[in-house]
Enzyme design. Structure first.
Site, PDB file in Angstrom:
ATOM      1  N   GLY A  31       0.802  -1.216   0.000  1.00  8.56           N
ATOM      2  CA  GLY A  31       0.000   0.000   0.000  1.00  8.56           C
ATOM      3  C   GLY A  31       0.835   1.266   0.000  1.00  8.56           C
ATOM      4  O   GLY A  31       2.021   1.225  -0.330  1.00  8.56           O
ATOM      5  N   LEU A  33       0.313   3.621  -2.084  1.00 14.06           N
ATOM      6  CA  LEU A  33       0.626   3.467  -3.506  1.00 14.06           C
ATOM      7  C   LEU A  33       1.133   4.766  -4.131  1.00 14.06           C
ATOM      8  O   LEU A  33       0.702   5.854  -3.767  1.00 14.06           O
ATOM      9  CB  LEU A  33      -0.617   2.976  -4.265  1.00 14.06           C
ATOM     10  CG  LEU A  33      -1.201   1.644  -3.773  1.00 14.06           C
ATOM     11  CD1 LEU A  33      -2.403   1.257  -4.628  1.00 14.06           C
ATOM     12  CD2 LEU A  33      -0.160   0.522  -3.790  1.00 14.06           C
ATOM     13  N   HIS A  37       4.085   1.791  -8.102  1.00 12.43           N
ATOM     14  CA  HIS A  37       3.132   0.684  -7.997  1.00 12.43           C
ATOM     15  C   HIS A  37       2.181   0.698  -9.201  1.00 12.43           C
ATOM     16  O   HIS A  37       1.857  -0.349  -9.767  1.00 12.43           O
ATOM     17  CB  HIS A  37       2.277   0.816  -6.730  1.00 12.43           C
ATOM     18  CG  HIS A  37       3.050   0.711  -5.445  1.00 12.43           C
ATOM     19  ND1 HIS A  37       3.169   1.768  -4.575  1.00 12.43           N
ATOM     20  CD2 HIS A  37       3.708  -0.324  -4.872  1.00 12.43           C
ATOM     21  CE1 HIS A  37       3.873   1.393  -3.511  1.00 12.43           C
ATOM     22  NE2 HIS A  37       4.212   0.128  -3.675  1.00 12.43           N
ATOM     23  N   ARG A 189       8.230   5.048   1.373  1.00 13.80           N
ATOM     24  CA  ARG A 189       8.947   5.660   2.501  1.00 13.80           C
ATOM     25  C   ARG A 189       9.354   7.103   2.216  1.00 13.80           C
ATOM     26  O   ARG A 189       9.736   7.815   3.150  1.00 13.80           O
ATOM     27  CB  ARG A 189      10.208   4.840   2.818  1.00 13.80           C
ATOM     28  CG  ARG A 189       9.900   3.475   3.393  1.00 13.80           C
ATOM     29  CD  ARG A 189      11.146   2.862   4.022  1.00 13.80           C
ATOM     30  NE  ARG A 189      10.786   1.740   4.870  1.00 13.80           N
ATOM     31  CZ  ARG A 189      10.723   0.482   4.454  1.00 13.80           C
ATOM     32  NH1 ARG A 189      11.004   0.192   3.212  1.00 13.80           N
ATOM     33  NH2 ARG A 189      10.382  -0.482   5.298  1.00 13.80           N
TER      34      ARG A 189
HETATM   35  P1  AMP Z   1       5.951  -2.397  -1.711  1.00 18.67           P
HETATM   36  O1  AMP Z   1       4.565  -1.863  -1.551  1.00 18.67           O
HETATM   37  O2  AMP Z   1       7.025  -1.425  -1.359  1.00 18.67           O
HETATM   38  O3  AMP Z   1       6.121  -3.757  -1.108  1.00 18.67           O
HETATM   39  O4  AMP Z   1       6.134  -2.607  -3.289  1.00 18.67           O
HETATM   40  C1  AMP Z   1       5.248  -3.401  -4.011  1.00 18.67           C
HETATM   41  C2  AMP Z   1       5.821  -3.648  -5.382  1.00 18.67           C
HETATM   42  O5  AMP Z   1       6.025  -2.399  -6.048  1.00 18.67           O
HETATM   43  C3  AMP Z   1       7.199  -4.335  -5.333  1.00 18.67           C
HETATM   44  O6  AMP Z   1       7.276  -5.292  -6.377  1.00 18.67           O
HETATM   45  C4  AMP Z   1       8.144  -3.193  -5.553  1.00 18.67           C
HETATM   46  O7  AMP Z   1       9.387  -3.574  -6.092  1.00 18.67           O
HETATM   47  C5  AMP Z   1       7.345  -2.341  -6.521  1.00 18.67           C
HETATM   48  N1  AMP Z   1       7.834  -0.968  -6.512  1.00 18.67           N
HETATM   49  C6  AMP Z   1       8.045  -0.183  -5.424  1.00 18.67           C
HETATM   50  N2  AMP Z   1       8.555   0.990  -5.791  1.00 18.67           N
HETATM   51  C7  AMP Z   1       8.678   0.964  -7.140  1.00 18.67           C
HETATM   52  C8  AMP Z   1       9.161   1.888  -8.122  1.00 18.67           C
HETATM   53  N3  AMP Z   1       9.627   3.083  -7.781  1.00 18.67           N
HETATM   54  N4  AMP Z   1       9.121   1.521  -9.420  1.00 18.67           N
HETATM   55  C9  AMP Z   1       8.637   0.301  -9.783  1.00 18.67           C
HETATM   56  N5  AMP Z   1       8.182  -0.617  -8.913  1.00 18.67           N
HETATM   57  C10 AMP Z   1       8.205  -0.292  -7.615  1.00 18.67           C
END
Ligand code: AMP
Length: 282
Positions: A31, A33, A37, A189
């Site tokens: 989340g 987002l 994402h 973050r």
């Molecule tokens: P998270 O919510 O941080 O667990 O991320 C969920 C998915 O989104 C994971 O596969 C991450 O690698 C991907 N993700 C997070 N940040 C980015 C970004 N800046 N560009 C592309 N994918 C991302």
């Protein structure tokens, strides 16, 4: 967009859709987002007829309870963003629905040591938590494609190995890193950074790009030392790791000829916020 908080109705729904011949793309997230994402959602939509997204802040992958507590959870806004991006199904479970009981790691996998390096060294148990929750989610969703972001490069490698080991009939798709205008990799973050540090965090990507250029002319260790010194000179920055590795297995390389494809990968703590980034070379 259909929202499921419980796995049984979701499983039933997806079974029906699969019987209709739909191809399912799955984007697991925690989340908060952002465009990164949403780029995964778009990638899923381009290659699949049904896109399922999950939002679940998985407690077992946090080794720092404060980090778990501080993790942003803007659920209403996330739903709006998902709807706009064209998500078809959202799984928004409680920990009880995912784990059936207490949220704890009960099943561990052997990733040949990959899980203990980089993020795994700094966050013991992190990848055991990630692997277990993704396995549970894959068992529920049973997608054709699992869509992940390159930003968490080590996680992509580990989850590829997970689906191989379990012989899951799912293709892992890795999408490029989506960045803020100054080059900082988008991350949930980033909202915890002060505006000044959010601007200065551009130096992380810049140092990766510089290292990629230097690879043609300088010894690997010298490039690493220079990058770490540069980043640590920035006020509020503390490098956790900065490495140049074989992109297949994350083993160190000593020269440019050691691997066909390399990843320059770093984690920097900026104003107390842990930021990840990497570039692929070759
Ligand atoms: P998270 O919510 O941080 O667990 O991320 C969920 C998915 O989104 C994971 O596969 C991450 O690698 C991907 N993700 C997070 N940040 C980015 C970004 N800046 N560009 C592309 N994918 C991302």
């Amino acid at each position: 967009m259909l929202i499921f908080r419980q796995q049984i109705p979701l499983i039933t729904h997806l079974r029906r859709r699969r019987e209709e011949g739909l191809r399912i793309g799955f984007v697991p997230t925690m989340g908060a987002l952002h465009e990164g994402h949403l780029s995964l959602i778009r990638q899923s939509r381009a290659a699949n007829s049904l896109t399922v997204c999950s939002i679940f802040v998985n407690p077992t992958q946090f080794n720092d309870p404060k980090d778990l507590e501080k993790y942003p959870r803007p659920v209403e806004k996330d739903m709006e963003l998902l709807l706009e991006a064209g998500g078809d199904v959202l799984y928004l479970p409680s920990a009880k629905d995912v784990y059936g009981g207490k949220a704890e790691v009960t099943e561990t996998f052997d990733f040949g040591g990959l899980e203990n390096r980089l993020e795994g060294a700094s966050r013991p148990g992190h990848f055991a938590g990630v692997a277990q929750v993704v396995k549970l989610l894959l068992d529920i969703v049973q997608p054709d494609q699992l869509i992940l972001g390159q930003k968490d490069y080590q996680q992509c490698l580990i989850l590829r190995r997970l689906v191989d080991q379990l012989h899951m009939p799912v293709t892992v798709v890795m999408c490029p890193i989506f960045r803020e205008p100054n080059g900082l990799a988008m991350s949930s973050r980033n909202v915890r950074l002060t505006p000044e540090l959010r601007e200065e965090a551009k130096y992380i990507y810049q140092s990766l790009l510089k290292a990629a250029v230097e690879l043609k002319e300088l010894p690997v260790q010298e490039i690493i030392d220079r990058a770490i010194a540069f980043l640590n000179r920035q006020p509020g920055f503390q490098v956790d790791y900065f490495e140049i590795l074989n992109a297949e297995d994350l083993q160190p390389v000593h020269s440019i000829s050691d691997a066909e494809k390399m990843v320059i990968i770093t984690s920097v703590i900026v104003g107390g916020v842990r930021l990840l980034d990497n570039v692929l070379v070759g």
